[in-house]
Design a protein around this motif. Structure first.
Motif, PDB file in Angstrom:
ATOM      1  N   ASP A  11       0.832  -1.205   0.000  1.00  0.00           N
ATOM      2  CA  ASP A  11       0.000   0.000   0.000  1.00  0.00           C
ATOM      3  C   ASP A  11       0.868   1.258   0.000  1.00  0.00           C
ATOM      4  O   ASP A  11       0.530   2.258  -0.636  1.00  0.00           O
ATOM      5  CB  ASP A  11      -0.938   0.010   1.213  1.00  0.00           C
ATOM      6  N   LEU A  12       1.978   1.211   0.719  1.00  0.00           N
ATOM      7  CA  LEU A  12       2.900   2.345   0.726  1.00  0.00           C
ATOM      8  C   LEU A  12       3.457   2.599  -0.672  1.00  0.00           C
ATOM      9  O   LEU A  12       3.587   3.749  -1.118  1.00  0.00           O
ATOM     10  CB  LEU A  12       4.066   2.089   1.691  1.00  0.00           C
ATOM     11  N   VAL A  40      -9.877  -3.504  -1.939  1.00  0.00           N
ATOM     12  CA  VAL A  40     -10.357  -2.190  -2.383  1.00  0.00           C
ATOM     13  C   VAL A  40      -9.587  -1.074  -1.669  1.00  0.00           C
ATOM     14  O   VAL A  40      -9.310  -0.025  -2.257  1.00  0.00           O
ATOM     15  CB  VAL A  40     -11.876  -2.049  -2.156  1.00  0.00           C
ATOM     16  N   THR A  41      -9.216  -1.310  -0.417  1.00  0.00           N
ATOM     17  CA  THR A  41      -8.404  -0.328   0.318  1.00  0.00           C
ATOM     18  C   THR A  41      -7.085  -0.087  -0.403  1.00  0.00           C
ATOM     19  O   THR A  41      -6.633   1.060  -0.546  1.00  0.00           O
ATOM     20  CB  THR A  41      -8.140  -0.804   1.762  1.00  0.00           C
ATOM     21  N   SER A  42      -6.467  -1.175  -0.870  1.00  0.00           N
ATOM     22  CA  SER A  42      -5.212  -1.030  -1.632  1.00  0.00           C
ATOM     23  C   SER A  42      -5.444  -0.243  -2.914  1.00  0.00           C
ATOM     24  O   SER A  42      -4.650   0.637  -3.275  1.00  0.00           O
ATOM     25  CB  SER A  42      -4.627  -2.402  -1.978  1.00  0.00           C
ATOM     26  N   ILE A  43      -6.547  -0.542  -3.592  1.00  0.00           N
ATOM     27  CA  ILE A  43      -6.857   0.158  -4.847  1.00  0.00           C
ATOM     28  C   ILE A  43      -7.070   1.647  -4.589  1.00  0.00           C
ATOM     29  O   ILE A  43      -6.698   2.494  -5.406  1.00  0.00           O
ATOM     30  CB  ILE A  43      -8.118  -0.457  -5.515  1.00  0.00           C
ATOM     31  N   SER A  44      -7.640   1.982  -3.438  1.00  0.00           N
ATOM     32  CA  SER A  44      -7.915   3.398  -3.128  1.00  0.00           C
ATOM     33  C   SER A  44      -6.631   4.210  -2.976  1.00  0.00           C
ATOM     34  O   SER A  44      -6.659   5.441  -3.045  1.00  0.00           O
ATOM     35  CB  SER A  44      -8.749   3.505  -1.845  1.00  0.00           C
ATOM     36  N   LYS A  45      -5.513   3.530  -2.747  1.00  0.00           N
ATOM     37  CA  LYS A  45      -4.242   4.235  -2.595  1.00  0.00           C
ATOM     38  C   LYS A  45      -3.687   4.704  -3.930  1.00  0.00           C
ATOM     39  O   LYS A  45      -2.793   5.553  -3.985  1.00  0.00           O
ATOM     40  CB  LYS A  45      -3.191   3.319  -1.924  1.00  0.00           C
ATOM     41  N   ILE A  46      -4.192   4.123  -5.027  1.00  0.00           N
ATOM     42  CA  ILE A  46      -3.699   4.463  -6.368  1.00  0.00           C
ATOM     43  C   ILE A  46      -4.237   5.828  -6.774  1.00  0.00           C
ATOM     44  O   ILE A  46      -5.428   6.091  -6.671  1.00  0.00           O
ATOM     45  CB  ILE A  46      -4.124   3.385  -7.396  1.00  0.00           C
ATOM     46  N   LYS A  47      -3.362   6.682  -7.248  1.00  0.00           N
ATOM     47  CA  LYS A  47      -3.757   8.055  -7.601  1.00  0.00           C
ATOM     48  C   LYS A  47      -4.444   8.112  -8.968  1.00  0.00           C
ATOM     49  O   LYS A  47      -5.337   8.918  -9.177  1.00  0.00           O
ATOM     50  CB  LYS A  47      -2.523   8.975  -7.613  1.00  0.00           C
TER      51      LYS A  47
END
Length: 658
Positions: free
Chosen positions: A322-323, A392-399
C-alpha cells in the motif's frame, strides 16, 4: 589538496546528464532531460538537466548548479569529495598538492565520519582475506554461501575479529579520532574500548553514490543472547529508513531494466547479483518506508517485491504494498516455493531459469492478495468480505483513476462480485481520505488565519528593482561577451559654433556597456546576492578575454549556483506576470541583444529616478508658509529626465522595429 589541472580535467570530462543519470531516471525532453526531483516528494517531473549548458535545475526546491553542485546537494559531498568522485567515475588520475594545516583542520565532521567508515570497510575486507581468523571463519562462511572472490570484492564484504578492540586499536593507531569511531557506532567507549561488530562477518552499506554509510554484521557463533544481525546505529551519515542495501550496485541496472526487485536481506541481494540479476535491493530487514520507496522511484516506476515461501510472514510484509501504491508506483509480487528464499533459489538455479521463474510467477498485487487471502477466508462470508475490503483499500491508494477502474474490474472478476458494489466501497474510501485531508487543510488554514489576522500583510507586489537587477545578471550570463551596436550621445560643436547633442552608434561588448552605464550612474545593485554575482561576473569578463559560459560555470561559487542556474534554465520561458505593465523588459524573439540591453538599462534608470521623485514628493510640505522651492525644482528636473528616457526608449524600440 587537488591540483587545479585535475579539477579542470574533471570539469572538461564530466557530463552532467551522465552524473545525475546515476541517481535520477532522466527522460529526453527536447534538447534537455527531465525527471522526478531527488530533493522533494513529487509525482510530476520538475527536475531539468541541460546537456548544452551542463547545468541542472530543480524547480520544486529551487536548487540548481553543475555536476559538482548536484553531488554536494544530493550526496552532501564537500567540494573535494565531489571532484574525487567524478575523477574516479571518469578514470582521471588525481594530482595532489600539499594540504595546509588550516585546510586539514577545516575538514568537517561528516567527512571525518565518512573517512572512518571507509577505513573500516577496507580494514574488515583486508582482515577477511588476509588474516588467519578472517579466512578460517569469515571467508569460509561466504564461500559456503556460494559467493565468488569477485562478488566478495564487489560488495566489499569483510570480517571483524573476535578480539574486543582489534579494530579500534588499529584505527586509533592510523590517526583516526575516537570521537568519530564512536559517532559512527564502530566503537563503544565504556570502561574500555569495545568493537561493536567483533566476531561478525561484515556487510558494508553504501549510499547511492558508493560512499560507506554504515555496516550490517552477522554473528557466526551460537551465542543465543547476541542478535543474529547487528546494524550501525543512526548517525549523521546513516539513517536506516532512508537507505537500501545494494542501491549503489543496482542503480544503473534498475534504470536500464526499468524495474527493481525488492528483497529482504543482504545475502538475497548478493546472490541475485552474482546470478546475473543486478537490479535488486534490500530493505535490510526493516519495514519498508516511504523514503526507501522514493529512492527507487527516482530510478523506475516499477517494483517487484520478492517473498520467500514462509507464508507466516507474508501477511505482515504485504502492508508495504500500500505504501508503494501511495507513491504512485506499479507493484508486482513474486513468491518462491516453500522452504526457499531469494538467496537459496538463486543459488540453485541458472540465470535463465531464475529470470524465467520471476517473469512467469510475478503477479499483479491484486491477484497476489486474492490468492494469499482466499485460503484464509475459504467459505466464511465475513472473512471474504474483509478480504474484498482489504483489496479495495489497496486500490484506493492508487492516484490514477484509470488504473483504479481497471483494478476494480479485475477484483470484480476474481472475487465474483459486482463492479458497482466495489465502486461504491471505493468511493466511500476515497471520500473518507478526501474528508480527512480537507479537515487537515482547514485546520492549517485556521491556524494561518490567526497568524494572518495578528500580522496583516499587504498584498504581495512585484519587486520591480529585483526583477530589473535579475535581468542585468541574465544579460551578462547569456550575452555578456557579444559585441553589439549601442547609441552614444556626444557633445559636438555645429557649423554655427553651438554645442549640441549628437547620437552616434558605437560597438561595445555587452558587459562593457552595462559596466560603463552603471559606473556612469554611480549605481550599485541593491540585492546583495545579485551584487556579488555581478561583481564576480564583471571580474571574470575582465580576466578572460574569450569569455565562455561553460568555463564560468566550472568555477561557479556554490553560493551563486541556485540563482545562476535558475536564470539560465528559465532563459526561454516567457513571464506570466505582465512584466511590460510593470515597466520590466522581457526579450522578445524579434528584438536584438543591443535593444534588449538598452531597454533594460534605460528602464532601470527610469525606475531609480522615479523613486527619487517619490522621495522628493514626501519632502514637500503642505504648510502654507513652507518653502518647497528646492524639492519642487529638483522634482521637475527629474521629470524632464524621465521624459528624456521615454523619448530614448521610443527611439531604441522604433530603430529595431523597422
Amino acid at each position: 589538496m587537488i591540483s587545479k589541472s585535475t579539477i579542470d580535467t574533471v570539469f572538461e570530462t564530466a557530463r552532467v546528464e551522465e552524473v545525475i543519470g546515476d541517481f535520477v531516471q532522466l527522460k529526453r525532453a527536447g534538447s534537455n532531460f527531465k525527471g522526478l526531483s531527488p530533493f522533494s516528494d513529487e509525482r510530476s517531473p520538475s527536475f531539468m538537466v541541460s546537456p548544452v549548458k551542463q547545468i541542472w535545475k530543480d524547480f520544486s526546491s529551487g536548487k540548481g548548479g553543475n555536476a559538482v553542485a548536484f553531488l554536494m546537494e544530493h550526496e552532501h559531498f564537500t567540494y573535494p569529495e565531489a571532484i574525487r568522485y567524478l575523477a574516479k567515475k571518469y578514470n582521471i588520475e588525481i594530482e595532489e598538492t600539499e594540504q595546509t594545516a588550516e585546510e586539514k583542520a577545516n575538514t568537517d565532521v561528516r567527512e571525518s565520519m565518512y573517512l572512518v567508515s571507509e577505513f573500516a570497510q577496507k580494514y574488515f575486507h583486508d582482515t577477511l582475506l588476509n588474516s588467519e581468523e578472517g579466512k578460517a571463519i569469515g571467508l569460509s562462511y561466504f564461500k559456503e554461501r556460494g559467493f565468488t572472490n569477485e562478488t566478495i570484492k564487489k560488495f566489499g564484504l569483510g570480517y571483524s575479529p573476535e578480539i574486543w578492540d582489534a579494530f579500534s586499536k588499529e584505527a586509533l593507531g592510523k590517526g583516526y579520532k575516537l570521537e568519530f569511531l564512536e559517532s559512527t557506532g564502530l566503537t563503544i567507549n565504556k570502561e574500555r574500548l569495545i568493537d561493536r561488530f567483533r566476531g561478525r562477518v561484515m556487510f558494508p552499506i553504501h549510499s547511492m553514490s558508493g560512499r560507506v554509510l554504515g555496516f550490517g554484521g552477522r554473528i557466526l557463533g551460537n551465542d543465543k543472547k547476541a542478535a543474529k544481525y547487528l546494524n550501525s546505529p543512526e548517525s549523521d551519515i546513516y539513517h536506516k529508513s532512508k537507505v537500501l542495501y545494494g542501491i549503489f550496485m543496482a542503480k544503473q541496472a534498475i534504470a536500464k531494466q526499468n524495474n527493481c526487485y525488492l528483497v529482504e536481506g543482504y545475502t538475497d541481494v548478493i546472490q541475485f547479483n552474482q546470478s546475473g540479476i543486478e537490479n535488486v535491493v534490500a530493505s535490510s530487514g526493516t519495514a519498508l518506508t516511504p523514503d526507501q520507496i522514493r529512492l527507487i522511484n527516482r530510478l523506475t516506476k516499477n517494483i517487484t517485491v520478492l517473498f520467500d515461501g514462509d507464508a507466516a510472514g507474508l501477511r505482515a510484509s504485504i502492508r508495504g504494498i500500500d505504501l508503494i501504491l501511495e507513491e504512485g508506483m506499479n507493484v508486482k509480487v513474486c513468491t518462491f516455493p516453500d522452504g526457499e528464499d531469494p538467496d537459496s533459489f538463486a543459488k540453485k538455479n541458472s540465470y535463465e531459469a531464475l529470470l524465467q521463474y520471476l517473469e512467469t510467477n510475478a503477479k499483479d498485487f491484486i491477484q497476489f492478495k486474492a490468492s494469499l487471502l482466499m485460503d484464509e477466508s475459504k467459505n466464511d462470508p465475513v472473512k471474504k468480505a474483509d478480504l474484498i475490503r482489504d483489496m479495495v483499500t489497496s486500490i484506493s491508494k492508487i492516484k490514477d483513476r484509470i488504473q483504479r477502474e481497471i483494478y476494480i474490474q479485475e477484483t470484480s472478476r476474481i472475487m465474483d462480485i459486482s463492479e458497482q458494489v466495489l465502486l461504491n466501497t471505493l468511493a466511500q474510501l476515497v471520500q473518507k481520505d478526501i474528508t480527512e485531508t480537507g479537515k487537515k487543510i482547514k485546520e492549517e488554514q485556521k491556524a494561518f488565519e490567526v497568524v494572518k489576522n495578528e500580522n496583516p500583510v499587504a498584498t504581495e507586489k512585484i519587486d520591480v528593482l529585483y526583477e530589473l537587477e535579475r535581468k542585468i545578471i541574465e544579460i551578462l550570463l547569456l550575452y555578456g561577451n557579444k559585441t553589439e551596436e549601442f547609441e552614444d550621445v556626444l557633445l559636438k560643436t555645429n557649423e554655427q559654433g553651438e554645442i549640441e547633442q549628437v547620437a552616434e552608434m558605437k560597438e561595445y561588448k555587452v558587459y562593457q556597456r552595462i559596466y560603463l552605464s552603471l559606473q556612469e550612474d554611480e549605481v550599485e545593485l541593491a540585492n546583495p546576492l545579485f551584487r556579488d554575482i555581478y561583481n564576480d561576473l564583471i571580474a571574470f569578463f575582465h580576466q578572460n578575454e574569450n569569455f565562455s559560459l561553460e568555463n564560468y560555470l566550472k568555477e561557479l561559487k556554490p553560493e551563486f549556483s541556485h540563482e545562476v542556474t535558475d536564470i539560465l534554465m528559465l532563459e526561454e520561458q516567457q513571464s506570466l506576470h505582465n512584466w511590460e505593465g510593470q515597466q520590466i523588459i522581457v526579450k522578445l524573439k524579434d528584438q536584438t541583444i543591443g535593444q534588449y540591453v538598452s531597454e533594460t538599462i534605460l528602464t532601470m534608470r527610469w525606475f531609480l529616478v522615479d523613486r527619487i521623485i517619490e522621495e522628493l514628493k514626501s519632502e514637500i510640505s503642505s504648510e502654507p508658509e513652507a518653502d518647497n522651492t528646492e524639492p519642487l525644482s529638483m522634482a521637475m528636473d527629474y521629470y524632464k529626465l524621465i521624459n528624456a528616457f521615454s523619448k530614448k526608449l521610443g527611439r531604441v524600440m522604433s530603430r529595431y522595429s523597422n
